[in-house]
Write a protein that holds these residues in place. Structure first.
Motif, PDB file in Angstrom:
ATOM      1  N   ALA A  73      -1.406 -15.625  -1.735  1.00 31.63           N
ATOM      2  CA  ALA A  73      -0.321 -14.724  -1.742  1.00 31.63           C
ATOM      3  C   ALA A  73      -0.567 -13.495  -0.959  1.00 31.63           C
ATOM      4  O   ALA A  73      -1.095 -12.538  -1.021  1.00 31.63           O
ATOM      5  N   PRO A  74       0.078 -13.439   0.424  1.00 27.41           N
ATOM      6  CA  PRO A  74      -0.065 -12.464   1.374  1.00 27.41           C
ATOM      7  C   PRO A  74       0.320 -11.084   0.791  1.00 27.41           C
ATOM      8  O   PRO A  74      -0.047 -10.107   1.407  1.00 27.41           O
ATOM      9  N   GLU A  75       1.326 -11.007  -0.148  1.00 31.48           N
ATOM     10  CA  GLU A  75       1.774  -9.905  -0.456  1.00 31.48           C
ATOM     11  C   GLU A  75       0.738  -8.947  -1.266  1.00 31.48           C
ATOM     12  O   GLU A  75       0.768  -7.887  -1.283  1.00 31.48           O
ATOM     13  N   ARG A  76      -0.504  -9.923  -1.595  1.00 29.48           N
ATOM     14  CA  ARG A  76      -1.702  -9.003  -2.155  1.00 29.48           C
ATOM     15  C   ARG A  76      -2.456  -8.339  -1.127  1.00 29.48           C
ATOM     16  O   ARG A  76      -3.538  -7.605  -1.514  1.00 29.48           O
ATOM     17  N   ILE A  77      -2.161  -8.420   0.206  1.00 30.39           N
ATOM     18  CA  ILE A  77      -2.671  -7.828   1.222  1.00 30.39           C
ATOM     19  C   ILE A  77      -2.177  -6.349   1.272  1.00 30.39           C
ATOM     20  O   ILE A  77      -0.856  -6.376   1.683  1.00 30.39           O
ATOM     21  N   VAL A  78      -2.776  -5.329   1.253  1.00 27.69           N
ATOM     22  CA  VAL A  78      -2.228  -4.101   1.359  1.00 27.69           C
ATOM     23  C   VAL A  78      -2.926  -3.031   2.335  1.00 27.69           C
ATOM     24  O   VAL A  78      -3.802  -3.334   2.765  1.00 27.69           O
ATOM     25  N   PHE A  79      -2.249  -2.193   2.758  1.00 30.93           N
ATOM     26  CA  PHE A  79      -2.808  -1.423   3.956  1.00 30.93           C
ATOM     27  C   PHE A  79      -3.045   0.296   3.394  1.00 30.93           C
ATOM     28  O   PHE A  79      -1.904   0.497   2.508  1.00 30.93           O
ATOM     29  N   ALA A  80      -3.835   0.786   3.791  1.00 26.61           N
ATOM     30  CA  ALA A  80      -3.966   1.994   3.398  1.00 26.61           C
ATOM     31  C   ALA A  80      -4.216   3.068   4.759  1.00 26.61           C
ATOM     32  O   ALA A  80      -4.730   2.550   5.680  1.00 26.61           O
ATOM     33  N   PRO A  81      -3.541   4.278   4.733  1.00 27.44           N
ATOM     34  CA  PRO A  81      -3.660   5.069   6.118  1.00 27.44           C
ATOM     35  C   PRO A  81      -5.276   5.533   6.501  1.00 27.44           C
ATOM     36  O   PRO A  81      -5.412   5.873   7.590  1.00 27.44           O
ATOM     37  N   ASN A  82      -6.337   5.251   5.576  1.00 23.37           N
ATOM     38  CA  ASN A  82      -7.626   5.890   6.005  1.00 23.37           C
ATOM     39  C   ASN A  82      -8.606   5.106   4.934  1.00 23.37           C
ATOM     40  O   ASN A  82      -8.295   4.744   3.971  1.00 23.37           O
ATOM     41  N   TYR A  88     -10.323   5.406  -2.943  1.00 22.54           N
ATOM     42  CA  TYR A  88      -9.645   6.058  -3.915  1.00 22.54           C
ATOM     43  C   TYR A  88      -9.234   4.808  -4.696  1.00 22.54           C
ATOM     44  O   TYR A  88      -9.002   4.564  -5.885  1.00 22.54           O
ATOM     45  N   ARG A  89      -8.458   3.676  -4.101  1.00 26.24           N
ATOM     46  CA  ARG A  89      -7.776   2.603  -4.581  1.00 26.24           C
ATOM     47  C   ARG A  89      -8.947   1.655  -5.288  1.00 26.24           C
ATOM     48  O   ARG A  89      -8.625   1.337  -6.439  1.00 26.24           O
ATOM     49  N   ILE A  90      -9.932   1.635  -4.570  1.00 24.67           N
ATOM     50  CA  ILE A  90     -11.073   0.950  -5.230  1.00 24.67           C
ATOM     51  C   ILE A  90     -11.579   1.489  -6.334  1.00 24.67           C
ATOM     52  O   ILE A  90     -11.719   1.070  -7.509  1.00 24.67           O
ATOM     53  N   TYR A  91     -11.832   2.889  -6.523  1.00 19.09           N
ATOM     54  CA  TYR A  91     -12.234   3.609  -7.347  1.00 19.09           C
ATOM     55  C   TYR A  91     -11.422   3.369  -8.824  1.00 19.09           C
ATOM     56  O   TYR A  91     -12.032   3.693 -10.031  1.00 19.09           O
ATOM     57  N   SER A  92     -10.141   3.728  -8.309  1.00 17.06           N
ATOM     58  CA  SER A  92      -9.105   3.681  -9.421  1.00 17.06           C
ATOM     59  C   SER A  92      -9.076   2.531 -10.593  1.00 17.06           C
ATOM     60  O   SER A  92      -8.648   2.625 -11.640  1.00 17.06           O
ATOM     61  N   ILE A  93      -9.909   1.343 -10.071  1.00 14.54           N
ATOM     62  CA  ILE A  93      -9.626   0.158 -10.816  1.00 14.54           C
ATOM     63  C   ILE A  93     -10.788   0.274 -12.190  1.00 14.54           C
ATOM     64  O   ILE A  93     -10.611  -0.520 -12.956  1.00 14.54           O
ATOM     65  N   PHE A  94     -11.682   1.330 -11.778  1.00 14.22           N
ATOM     66  CA  PHE A  94     -12.603   1.222 -12.855  1.00 14.22           C
ATOM     67  C   PHE A  94     -12.256   2.051 -14.083  1.00 14.22           C
ATOM     68  O   PHE A  94     -11.512   2.897 -14.018  1.00 14.22           O
TER      69      PHE A  94
END
Length: 102
Positions: A73-82, A88-94
């Motif tokens: 599913a290519p839509e699972r690849i997301v981009f962040a500006p920095n 922050y996105r990774i930490y927010s899963i905990f």
């Protein structure tokens, strides 16, 4: 192994062993062409560039990355500006109510 992709930086910095990370690292040559293409798209489309970027370029990039990583599913690849937003996105899963170990 990958030196062929970094010729502009390597030629500009002969005999330098460079070990910096994030934005200070050497950029692959293809990024120069991508920036020039972005510049040309912006000059041609001005405010309408976002349709090309978000509607064409980004899905194309997601598909290329998904193919390389064998993701269905290519839509699972997301981009962040920095990097900060990425972390922050990774930490927010905990679960914030529990102690996290890293």
């Amino acid at each position: 192994m990958f030196q062929q992709y970094y010729q502009r930086f390597l030629t500009a910095n002969p005999n330098v062993q460079h070990f910096a990370c994030h934005s200070h690292h050497y950029w692959p040559d293809v990024t120069r062409e991508a920036m020039l293409e972005y510049w040309d798209d912006t000059a041609e489309l001005v405010d309408d560039k976002w349709q090309r970027i978000l509607g064409e370029k980004m899905p194309q990039c997601q598909s290329l990355i998904a193919d390389a990583l064998h993701i269905q599913a290519p839509e699972r690849i997301v981009f962040a500006p920095n990097t900060h937003e990425l972390l922050y996105r990774i930490y927010s899963i905990f679960d914030q109510t529990k102690r996290s170990r890293f």
